[in-house]
Design a protein around this motif. Structure first.
Motif, PDB file in Angstrom:
ATOM      1  N   HIS A  59     -15.778 -21.911  36.022  1.00 30.33           N
ATOM      2  CA  HIS A  59     -15.652 -21.377  34.668  1.00 30.33           C
ATOM      3  C   HIS A  59     -16.814 -21.872  33.801  1.00 30.33           C
ATOM      4  O   HIS A  59     -17.465 -21.084  33.097  1.00 30.33           O
ATOM      5  N   GLU A  60     -17.091 -23.161  33.861  1.00 30.32           N
ATOM      6  CA  GLU A  60     -18.175 -23.749  33.061  1.00 30.32           C
ATOM      7  C   GLU A  60     -19.550 -23.251  33.505  1.00 30.32           C
ATOM      8  O   GLU A  60     -20.461 -23.113  32.685  1.00 30.32           O
ATOM      9  N   VAL A  61     -19.711 -22.976  34.800  1.00 28.33           N
ATOM     10  CA  VAL A  61     -20.986 -22.451  35.297  1.00 28.33           C
ATOM     11  C   VAL A  61     -21.235 -21.057  34.725  1.00 28.33           C
ATOM     12  O   VAL A  61     -22.347 -20.750  34.276  1.00 28.33           O
ATOM     13  N   PHE A  62     -20.216 -20.207  34.726  1.00 27.04           N
ATOM     14  CA  PHE A  62     -20.375 -18.868  34.163  1.00 27.04           C
ATOM     15  C   PHE A  62     -20.699 -18.954  32.664  1.00 27.04           C
ATOM     16  O   PHE A  62     -21.566 -18.239  32.160  1.00 27.04           O
ATOM     17  N   ASP A 107     -24.654 -18.686  28.300  1.00 30.31           N
ATOM     18  CA  ASP A 107     -25.271 -19.424  27.188  1.00 30.31           C
ATOM     19  C   ASP A 107     -26.789 -19.485  27.331  1.00 30.31           C
ATOM     20  O   ASP A 107     -27.520 -19.394  26.347  1.00 30.31           O
ATOM     21  N   LYS A 108     -27.266 -19.655  28.580  1.00 29.04           N
ATOM     22  CA  LYS A 108     -28.711 -19.711  28.819  1.00 29.04           C
ATOM     23  C   LYS A 108     -29.381 -18.392  28.436  1.00 29.04           C
ATOM     24  O   LYS A 108     -30.433 -18.380  27.796  1.00 29.04           O
ATOM     25  N   ILE A 109     -28.769 -17.277  28.817  1.00 28.64           N
ATOM     26  CA  ILE A 109     -29.325 -15.956  28.466  1.00 28.64           C
ATOM     27  C   ILE A 109     -29.344 -15.798  26.941  1.00 28.64           C
ATOM     28  O   ILE A 109     -30.344 -15.370  26.364  1.00 28.64           O
ATOM     29  N   GLY A 110     -28.237 -16.160  26.305  1.00 30.26           N
ATOM     30  CA  GLY A 110     -28.135 -16.032  24.852  1.00 30.26           C
ATOM     31  C   GLY A 110     -29.136 -16.910  24.117  1.00 30.26           C
ATOM     32  O   GLY A 110     -29.762 -16.479  23.142  1.00 30.26           O
ATOM     33  N   LYS A 111     -29.301 -18.133  24.592  1.00 26.15           N
ATOM     34  CA  LYS A 111     -30.240 -19.073  23.952  1.00 26.15           C
ATOM     35  C   LYS A 111     -31.664 -18.527  24.023  1.00 26.15           C
ATOM     36  O   LYS A 111     -32.405 -18.537  23.026  1.00 26.15           O
ATOM     37  N   THR A 112     -32.068 -18.017  25.186  1.00 30.79           N
ATOM     38  CA  THR A 112     -33.413 -17.456  25.330  1.00 30.79           C
ATOM     39  C   THR A 112     -33.587 -16.245  24.424  1.00 30.79           C
ATOM     40  O   THR A 112     -34.639 -16.081  23.793  1.00 30.79           O
ATOM     41  N   ALA A 113     -32.560 -15.401  24.331  1.00 33.37           N
ATOM     42  CA  ALA A 113     -32.634 -14.208  23.460  1.00 33.37           C
ATOM     43  C   ALA A 113     -32.811 -14.625  22.001  1.00 33.37           C
ATOM     44  O   ALA A 113     -33.627 -14.034  21.277  1.00 33.37           O
ATOM     45  N   ARG A 114     -32.072 -15.649  21.560  1.00 37.54           N
ATOM     46  CA  ARG A 114     -32.208 -16.122  20.174  1.00 37.54           C
ATOM     47  C   ARG A 114     -33.612 -16.677  19.921  1.00 37.54           C
ATOM     48  O   ARG A 114     -34.193 -16.460  18.857  1.00 37.54           O
ATOM     49  N   THR A 156     -24.758 -26.250  40.731  1.00 35.45           N
ATOM     50  CA  THR A 156     -23.717 -25.295  41.123  1.00 35.45           C
ATOM     51  C   THR A 156     -24.198 -23.862  40.903  1.00 35.45           C
ATOM     52  O   THR A 156     -23.991 -22.991  41.762  1.00 35.45           O
ATOM     53  N   LEU A 157     -24.862 -23.630  39.776  1.00 32.90           N
ATOM     54  CA  LEU A 157     -25.423 -22.299  39.505  1.00 32.90           C
ATOM     55  C   LEU A 157     -26.427 -21.922  40.588  1.00 32.90           C
ATOM     56  O   LEU A 157     -26.415 -20.796  41.085  1.00 32.90           O
ATOM     57  N   ASP A 158     -27.260 -22.867  40.977  1.00 34.86           N
ATOM     58  CA  ASP A 158     -28.242 -22.618  42.034  1.00 34.86           C
ATOM     59  C   ASP A 158     -27.550 -22.245  43.348  1.00 34.86           C
ATOM     60  O   ASP A 158     -27.926 -21.281  44.005  1.00 34.86           O
ATOM     61  N   LEU A 159     -26.517 -22.994  43.699  1.00 32.11           N
ATOM     62  CA  LEU A 159     -25.775 -22.687  44.930  1.00 32.11           C
ATOM     63  C   LEU A 159     -25.096 -21.321  44.848  1.00 32.11           C
ATOM     64  O   LEU A 159     -25.140 -20.538  45.789  1.00 32.11           O
ATOM     65  N   MET A 160     -24.463 -21.047  43.704  1.00 31.60           N
ATOM     66  CA  MET A 160     -23.747 -19.785  43.538  1.00 31.60           C
ATOM     67  C   MET A 160     -24.701 -18.596  43.522  1.00 31.60           C
ATOM     68  O   MET A 160     -24.349 -17.505  43.964  1.00 31.60           O
ATOM     69  N   SER A 161     -25.910 -18.806  43.009  1.00 35.20           N
ATOM     70  CA  SER A 161     -26.885 -17.727  42.915  1.00 35.20           C
ATOM     71  C   SER A 161     -27.460 -17.344  44.270  1.00 35.20           C
ATOM     72  O   SER A 161     -27.994 -16.259  44.436  1.00 35.20           O
ATOM     73  N   ASN A 162     -27.359 -18.255  45.208  1.00 30.47           N
ATOM     74  CA  ASN A 162     -27.931 -18.013  46.534  1.00 30.47           C
ATOM     75  C   ASN A 162     -26.867 -18.039  47.625  1.00 30.47           C
ATOM     76  O   ASN A 162     -27.177 -18.173  48.793  1.00 30.47           O
ATOM     77  N   PHE A 204     -15.178 -32.181  35.194  1.00 33.95           N
ATOM     78  CA  PHE A 204     -14.699 -30.797  35.162  1.00 33.95           C
ATOM     79  C   PHE A 204     -13.242 -30.618  35.584  1.00 33.95           C
ATOM     80  O   PHE A 204     -12.674 -29.552  35.367  1.00 33.95           O
ATOM     81  N   GLY A 205     -12.643 -31.613  36.209  1.00 41.03           N
ATOM     82  CA  GLY A 205     -11.232 -31.551  36.562  1.00 41.03           C
ATOM     83  C   GLY A 205     -10.913 -30.845  37.863  1.00 41.03           C
ATOM     84  O   GLY A 205     -10.128 -31.333  38.656  1.00 41.03           O
ATOM     85  N   SER A 206     -11.516 -29.689  38.089  1.00 37.38           N
ATOM     86  CA  SER A 206     -11.243 -28.929  39.309  1.00 37.38           C
ATOM     87  C   SER A 206     -12.426 -28.008  39.597  1.00 37.38           C
ATOM     88  O   SER A 206     -13.278 -27.772  38.736  1.00 37.38           O
ATOM     89  N   LYS A 207     -12.437 -27.471  40.804  1.00 32.04           N
ATOM     90  CA  LYS A 207     -13.490 -26.528  41.181  1.00 32.04           C
ATOM     91  C   LYS A 207     -13.418 -25.282  40.293  1.00 32.04           C
ATOM     92  O   LYS A 207     -14.447 -24.769  39.847  1.00 32.04           O
ATOM     93  N   GLU A 208     -12.206 -24.816  40.030  1.00 34.11           N
ATOM     94  CA  GLU A 208     -12.044 -23.625  39.200  1.00 34.11           C
ATOM     95  C   GLU A 208     -12.610 -23.845  37.801  1.00 34.11           C
ATOM     96  O   GLU A 208     -13.308 -22.981  37.261  1.00 34.11           O
TER      97      GLU A 208
END
Length: 198
Positions: free
Chosen positions: A60-63, A68-75, A19-25, A52-56
């Protein structure tokens, strides 16, 4: 985590990544369909609704997953305990790397989702992300002070505001693509700006 829980989490992550890949492009989340997500994730649509229950909720979970990915790499970068300059360069490259992998629409959708939808959970998550980012930066600036690389006359508040202004400036899509090859120089100018006078 037992085998079943691990497989479930792996499938969820597979859906989040797809989903992140689709949203990013993509040109916007309203045009994104669950069928496309299921196809890209190579899972059934019913599994996505089960997880996930719904698209919304999925969006939310994708964001959350993205932040979380940015934060994990920073740590991880901070835990390497490299000198101040090397750490700051790596942190800057980390931010630019994540910005480079997503399009402008992704950020507009993220901000729209936070503000227009009134999603308190996501707003709280954004506040938490910002707080964690500031704590990491403060640790970095304190490291810089100990190494004699950051002038003691600059307060924590000033350093955070200064860095935030610079990062937000390069976050603009027409700027970050051009600045990427100059990450080391950009960081050097930043470091010289906060370094003690000789």
């Amino acid at each position: 985590m037992n085998g079943y829980e691990k497989r479930t989490q792996d499938k969820k992550n597979q859906v989040l990544e797809a989903t992140l890949d689709l949203m990013s492009n993509y040109t916007g989340i309203e045009n994104l369909t669950m069928d496309e997500i299921a196809k890209n994730a190579k899972v059934g649509k019913t599994s996505i609704f089960k997880y996930f229950g719904s698209k919304e909720n999925l969006i939310h979970e994708v964001f959350k997953y993205f932040l979380d990915k940015i934060g994990k790499t920073a740590r991880e970068i901070m835990s390497e305990n490299k000198p101040f300059e090397e750490t700051l360069i790596a942190m800057t490259q980390n931010k630019i790397h994540h910005l480079e992998k997503t399009n402008k629409q992704f950020y507009l959708d993220l901000m729209d989702f936070v503000t227009t939808k009134g999603d308190d959970g996501l707003s709280l998550m954004m506040q938490q992300y910002i707080k964690e980012s500031y704590n990491i930066l403060l640790d970095l600036f304190h490291r810089g002070r100990k190494e004699g690389k950051v002038d003691l006359k600059y307060s924590d508040e000033f350093l955070l505001t200064y860095f935030q202004a610079l990062v937000e400036g390069i976050s603009s899509p027409h700027v970050y693509a051009r600045i990427l090859p100059y990450t080391a120089q950009w960081t050097e100018v930043f470091i010289k700006g906060i370094a003690p006078s000789k």
